[in-house]
Motif scaffolding. Structure first.
Motif, PDB file in Angstrom:
ATOM      1  N   SER A  25       0.265  26.233  54.100  1.00 61.23           N
ATOM      2  CA  SER A  25       0.420  27.591  53.590  1.00 61.23           C
ATOM      3  C   SER A  25       1.403  27.509  52.439  1.00 61.23           C
ATOM      4  N   ASP A  26       0.887  27.158  51.270  1.00 59.51           N
ATOM      5  CA  ASP A  26       1.765  26.842  50.141  1.00 59.51           C
ATOM      6  C   ASP A  26       1.036  27.136  48.832  1.00 59.51           C
ATOM      7  N   THR A  27       1.640  27.956  48.037  1.00 59.08           N
ATOM      8  CA  THR A  27       1.031  28.329  46.761  1.00 59.08           C
ATOM      9  C   THR A  27       0.908  27.153  45.804  1.00 59.08           C
ATOM     10  N   PHE A  28       1.816  26.183  45.942  1.00 61.56           N
ATOM     11  CA  PHE A  28       1.879  25.087  44.983  1.00 61.56           C
ATOM     12  C   PHE A  28       1.364  23.776  45.561  1.00 61.56           C
ATOM     13  N   PHE A  29       0.407  23.883  46.478  1.00 64.25           N
ATOM     14  CA  PHE A  29      -0.148  22.695  47.124  1.00 64.25           C
ATOM     15  C   PHE A  29      -0.665  21.693  46.108  1.00 64.25           C
ATOM     16  N   SER A  30      -1.344  22.170  45.082  1.00 67.11           N
ATOM     17  CA  SER A  30      -2.028  21.273  44.146  1.00 67.11           C
ATOM     18  C   SER A  30      -1.072  20.401  43.333  1.00 67.11           C
ATOM     19  N   ILE A  31       0.189  20.798  43.246  1.00 69.25           N
ATOM     20  CA  ILE A  31       1.152  19.987  42.486  1.00 69.25           C
ATOM     21  C   ILE A  31       2.102  19.240  43.415  1.00 69.25           C
ATOM     22  N   SER A  32       1.695  19.111  44.658  1.00 68.87           N
ATOM     23  CA  SER A  32       2.512  18.426  45.660  1.00 68.87           C
ATOM     24  C   SER A  32       1.856  17.117  46.068  1.00 68.87           C
ATOM     25  N   ALA A  33       2.696  16.150  46.378  1.00 65.33           N
ATOM     26  CA  ALA A  33       2.203  14.925  47.000  1.00 65.33           C
ATOM     27  C   ALA A  33       2.053  15.187  48.497  1.00 65.33           C
ATOM     28  N   MET A  34       1.013  14.618  49.079  1.00 66.03           N
ATOM     29  CA  MET A  34       0.756  14.807  50.509  1.00 66.03           C
ATOM     30  C   MET A  34       0.697  13.463  51.199  1.00 66.03           C
ATOM     31  N   GLY A  35       1.202  13.424  52.404  1.00 62.05           N
ATOM     32  CA  GLY A  35       1.191  12.162  53.125  1.00 62.05           C
ATOM     33  C   GLY A  35       0.949  12.358  54.605  1.00 62.05           C
ATOM     34  N   VAL A  48       1.770   6.208  56.734  1.00 66.18           N
ATOM     35  CA  VAL A  48       0.407   5.731  56.946  1.00 66.18           C
ATOM     36  C   VAL A  48      -0.371   5.753  55.631  1.00 66.18           C
ATOM     37  N   ALA A  49      -0.351   6.886  54.963  1.00 67.05           N
ATOM     38  CA  ALA A  49      -1.090   7.032  53.707  1.00 67.05           C
ATOM     39  C   ALA A  49      -0.481   8.178  52.916  1.00 67.05           C
ATOM     40  N   ARG A  50      -0.604   8.083  51.615  1.00 65.06           N
ATOM     41  CA  ARG A  50      -0.048   9.102  50.741  1.00 65.06           C
ATOM     42  C   ARG A  50      -0.981   9.301  49.560  1.00 65.06           C
ATOM     43  N   ILE A  51      -1.111  10.558  49.128  1.00 62.68           N
ATOM     44  CA  ILE A  51      -1.912  10.861  47.947  1.00 62.68           C
ATOM     45  C   ILE A  51      -1.084  11.753  47.035  1.00 62.68           C
ATOM     46  N   SER A  52      -0.924  11.317  45.798  1.00 63.34           N
ATOM     47  CA  SER A  52      -0.113  12.075  44.855  1.00 63.34           C
ATOM     48  C   SER A  52      -0.886  13.288  44.355  1.00 63.34           C
ATOM     49  N   ARG A  53      -0.201  14.136  43.610  1.00 64.01           N
ATOM     50  CA  ARG A  53      -0.880  15.315  43.083  1.00 64.01           C
ATOM     51  C   ARG A  53      -1.964  14.909  42.079  1.00 64.01           C
ATOM     52  N   GLY A  54      -1.805  13.705  41.496  1.00 64.56           N
ATOM     53  CA  GLY A  54      -2.802  13.201  40.553  1.00 64.56           C
ATOM     54  C   GLY A  54      -3.898  12.388  41.208  1.00 64.56           C
ATOM     55  N   GLY A  55      -3.814  12.209  42.534  1.00 70.89           N
ATOM     56  CA  GLY A  55      -4.850  11.480  43.244  1.00 70.89           C
ATOM     57  C   GLY A  55      -4.569  10.016  43.481  1.00 70.89           C
ATOM     58  N   MET A  56      -3.370   9.558  43.100  1.00 70.14           N
ATOM     59  CA  MET A  56      -3.031   8.162  43.368  1.00 70.14           C
ATOM     60  C   MET A  56      -2.778   7.992  44.862  1.00 70.14           C
ATOM     61  N   ILE A  57      -3.366   6.941  45.436  1.00 78.90           N
ATOM     62  CA  ILE A  57      -3.326   6.740  46.890  1.00 78.90           C
ATOM     63  C   ILE A  57      -2.666   5.426  47.254  1.00 78.90           C
ATOM     64  N   THR A  58      -1.851   5.473  48.293  1.00 82.89           N
ATOM     65  CA  THR A  58      -1.273   4.263  48.867  1.00 82.89           C
ATOM     66  C   THR A  58      -1.510   4.285  50.375  1.00 82.89           C
ATOM     67  N   ARG A  71      -7.854  14.919  49.769  1.00 77.76           N
ATOM     68  CA  ARG A  71      -7.297  16.268  49.709  1.00 77.76           C
ATOM     69  C   ARG A  71      -8.307  17.201  49.071  1.00 77.76           C
ATOM     70  N   ASP A  72      -8.244  18.457  49.485  1.00 76.96           N
ATOM     71  CA  ASP A  72      -9.061  19.519  48.919  1.00 76.96           C
ATOM     72  C   ASP A  72      -8.097  20.615  48.480  1.00 76.96           C
ATOM     73  N   ASN A  73      -7.804  20.640  47.197  1.00 74.74           N
ATOM     74  CA  ASN A  73      -6.818  21.606  46.709  1.00 74.74           C
ATOM     75  C   ASN A  73      -7.307  23.048  46.841  1.00 74.74           C
ATOM     76  N   ALA A  74      -8.601  23.251  46.833  1.00 77.92           N
ATOM     77  CA  ALA A  74      -9.135  24.610  46.977  1.00 77.92           C
ATOM     78  C   ALA A  74      -8.884  25.156  48.381  1.00 77.92           C
ATOM     79  N   LYS A  75      -8.747  24.238  49.340  1.00 81.86           N
ATOM     80  CA  LYS A  75      -8.514  24.647  50.734  1.00 81.86           C
ATOM     81  C   LYS A  75      -7.084  24.377  51.189  1.00 81.86           C
ATOM     82  N   ASN A  76      -6.233  23.904  50.266  1.00 79.70           N
ATOM     83  CA  ASN A  76      -4.853  23.554  50.633  1.00 79.70           C
ATOM     84  C   ASN A  76      -4.817  22.619  51.839  1.00 79.70           C
ATOM     85  N   THR A  77      -5.694  21.646  51.846  1.00 82.00           N
ATOM     86  CA  THR A  77      -5.846  20.796  53.018  1.00 82.00           C
ATOM     87  C   THR A  77      -5.885  19.321  52.623  1.00 82.00           C
ATOM     88  N   VAL A  78      -5.233  18.512  53.443  1.00 79.25           N
ATOM     89  CA  VAL A  78      -5.291  17.066  53.306  1.00 79.25           C
ATOM     90  C   VAL A  78      -5.902  16.505  54.586  1.00 79.25           C
TER      91      VAL A  78
END
Length: 115
Positions: A25-35, A48-58, A71-78
């Protein structure tokens, strides 16, 4: 206030698959890194895994080729697609959102892999 809600954990046999989801529940999900992190029984939390706001994955070495983060930025979901699960993947899995040096965490979801 950022709220992260994980779902999709459960009990699975070795070799099986699970898909974890984390909705933010975050307005700025698309500019956040998710892990995705996990805390195995008796151990420290680990990435375990991380995806940057630009789509870089580790990925953690032990899950490469078996787990896929997306990640699906339209659904604010990783998501974390977990295949060929092993007993050593048993852990509480946590979703993380990182933005401008601040970290937010979900409550965790249990994944148990039986041998």
């Amino acid at each position: 206030q950022v709220r992260l809600v994980e779902s999709g954990g459960g009990l699975v046999q070795a070799g099986g698959s699970l898909r974890l989801s984390c909705e933010a529940s975050d307005t700025f999900f698309s500019i956040s890194a998710m892990g995705w992190y996990r805390r195995p029984p008796g151990k420290e939390r680990e990435l375990v895994a991380r995806i940057s706001r630009g789509g870089m994955i580790t990925y953690r070495d032990s899950v490469k080729g078996r787990f896929t983060i997306s990640r699906d930025n339209a659904k604010n979901t990783v998501y974390l697609e977990m295949n060929s699960l092993k007993p050593e993947d048993t852990a509480v899995y946590f979703c993380n959102l990182e933005r401008y040096g601040s970290d937010y965490w979900g409550q965790g979801t249990q994944v148990t892999v039986s041998s």
